[in-house]
Motif scaffolding. Structure first.
Motif, PDB file in Angstrom:
ATOM      1  N   GLY A   1       0.802  -1.221   0.000  1.00  0.00           N
ATOM      2  CA  GLY A   1       0.000   0.000   0.000  1.00  0.00           C
ATOM      3  C   GLY A   1       0.832   1.268   0.000  1.00  0.00           C
ATOM      4  N   THR A   2       2.086   1.177   0.411  1.00  0.00           N
ATOM      5  CA  THR A   2       2.945   2.364   0.459  1.00  0.00           C
ATOM      6  C   THR A   2       3.690   2.593  -0.851  1.00  0.00           C
ATOM      7  OG1 THR A   2       4.829   1.119   1.331  1.00  0.00           O
ATOM      8  CG2 THR A   2       3.317   2.082   2.941  1.00  0.00           C
ATOM      9  N   LEU A   3       3.559   1.690  -1.804  1.00  0.00           N
ATOM     10  CA  LEU A   3       4.296   1.813  -3.067  1.00  0.00           C
ATOM     11  C   LEU A   3       3.940   3.079  -3.854  1.00  0.00           C
ATOM     12  CD1 LEU A   3       6.474   0.406  -4.680  1.00  0.00           C
ATOM     13  CD2 LEU A   3       4.677  -0.790  -5.919  1.00  0.00           C
ATOM     14  N   PRO A   4       2.649   3.452  -4.009  1.00  0.00           N
ATOM     15  CA  PRO A   4       2.361   4.698  -4.730  1.00  0.00           C
ATOM     16  C   PRO A   4       2.991   5.926  -4.071  1.00  0.00           C
ATOM     17  CG  PRO A   4       0.375   3.395  -4.538  1.00  0.00           C
ATOM     18  CD  PRO A   4       1.414   2.724  -3.696  1.00  0.00           C
ATOM     19  N   ALA A   5       2.965   5.988  -2.756  1.00  0.00           N
ATOM     20  CA  ALA A   5       3.581   7.121  -2.071  1.00  0.00           C
ATOM     21  C   ALA A   5       5.098   7.110  -2.259  1.00  0.00           C
ATOM     22  CB  ALA A   5       3.242   7.087  -0.588  1.00  0.00           C
ATOM     23  N   LEU A   6       5.692   5.929  -2.241  1.00  0.00           N
ATOM     24  CA  LEU A   6       7.140   5.801  -2.429  1.00  0.00           C
ATOM     25  C   LEU A   6       7.557   6.269  -3.815  1.00  0.00           C
ATOM     26  CD1 LEU A   6       9.860   4.645  -1.282  1.00  0.00           C
ATOM     27  CD2 LEU A   6       9.251   2.533  -2.453  1.00  0.00           C
ATOM     28  N   LEU A   7       6.754   5.933  -4.820  1.00  0.00           N
ATOM     29  CA  LEU A   7       7.113   6.284  -6.195  1.00  0.00           C
ATOM     30  C   LEU A   7       6.743   7.714  -6.576  1.00  0.00           C
ATOM     31  CD1 LEU A   7       6.066   2.995  -7.997  1.00  0.00           C
ATOM     32  CD2 LEU A   7       8.376   3.751  -7.427  1.00  0.00           C
ATOM     33  N   MET A   8       5.695   8.274  -5.977  1.00  0.00           N
ATOM     34  CA  MET A   8       5.201   9.576  -6.420  1.00  0.00           C
ATOM     35  C   MET A   8       5.667  10.753  -5.564  1.00  0.00           C
ATOM     36  SD  MET A   8       3.707   8.884  -9.081  1.00  0.00           S
ATOM     37  CE  MET A   8       3.173   7.420  -9.911  1.00  0.00           C
ATOM     38  N   ASP A   9       5.955  10.534  -4.294  1.00  0.00           N
ATOM     39  CA  ASP A   9       6.383  11.642  -3.445  1.00  0.00           C
ATOM     40  C   ASP A   9       7.794  12.079  -3.827  1.00  0.00           C
ATOM     41  OD1 ASP A   9       4.021  11.631  -2.112  1.00  0.00           O
ATOM     42  OD2 ASP A   9       4.756  10.547  -0.350  1.00  0.00           O
TER      43      ASP A   9
END
Length: 109
Positions: A53-61
């Motif tokens: 679940g943290t992958l989008p935040a890891l890639l986009m932030d």
């Protein structure tokens, strides 16, 4: 006693992330830190397996910027460009290999 800036006689408010020289606010340049391709792949792999679940935040932030002195900001940017080129060429090679495999499968099947 306050530290003195490495470039002028002013009071140092921060420290360079790379060389750890004391620098004042006039000579501080904020930039994203260097992240190697191996570190990036390792972070993505760990996020996939431990907390997907943290992958989008890891890639986009964009990440936090760190203070650098004038010399180190140039070195940091050169290292980041080299890593970006390496990633681009690896991705391009993977694309060529995939396209070649698809072409061979279509051609001979």
């Amino acid at each position: 006693m306050a530290n003195t800036c490495a470039y002028c006689a002013g009071d140092a408010v921060e420290q360079c992330s790379m060389c750890e020289k004391p620098i004042c606010s006039d000579h501080t340049q904020k930039a994203l830190p260097y992240l190697g391709l191996g570190e990036m792949v390792k972070s993505i792999w760990q996020a996939l397996w431990k907390a997907p679940g943290t992958l989008p935040a890891l890639l986009m932030d964009p990440g936090a910027e760190e203070p650098f002195c004038p010399e180190c900001v140039r070195i940091n940017s050169e290292r980041r460009v080299q890593e970006q080129r390496k990633f681009f060429y690896i991705a391009l090679a993977a694309l060529v290999v995939c396209a070649g495999v698809i072409y061979l499968l279509i051609r001979f099947l």
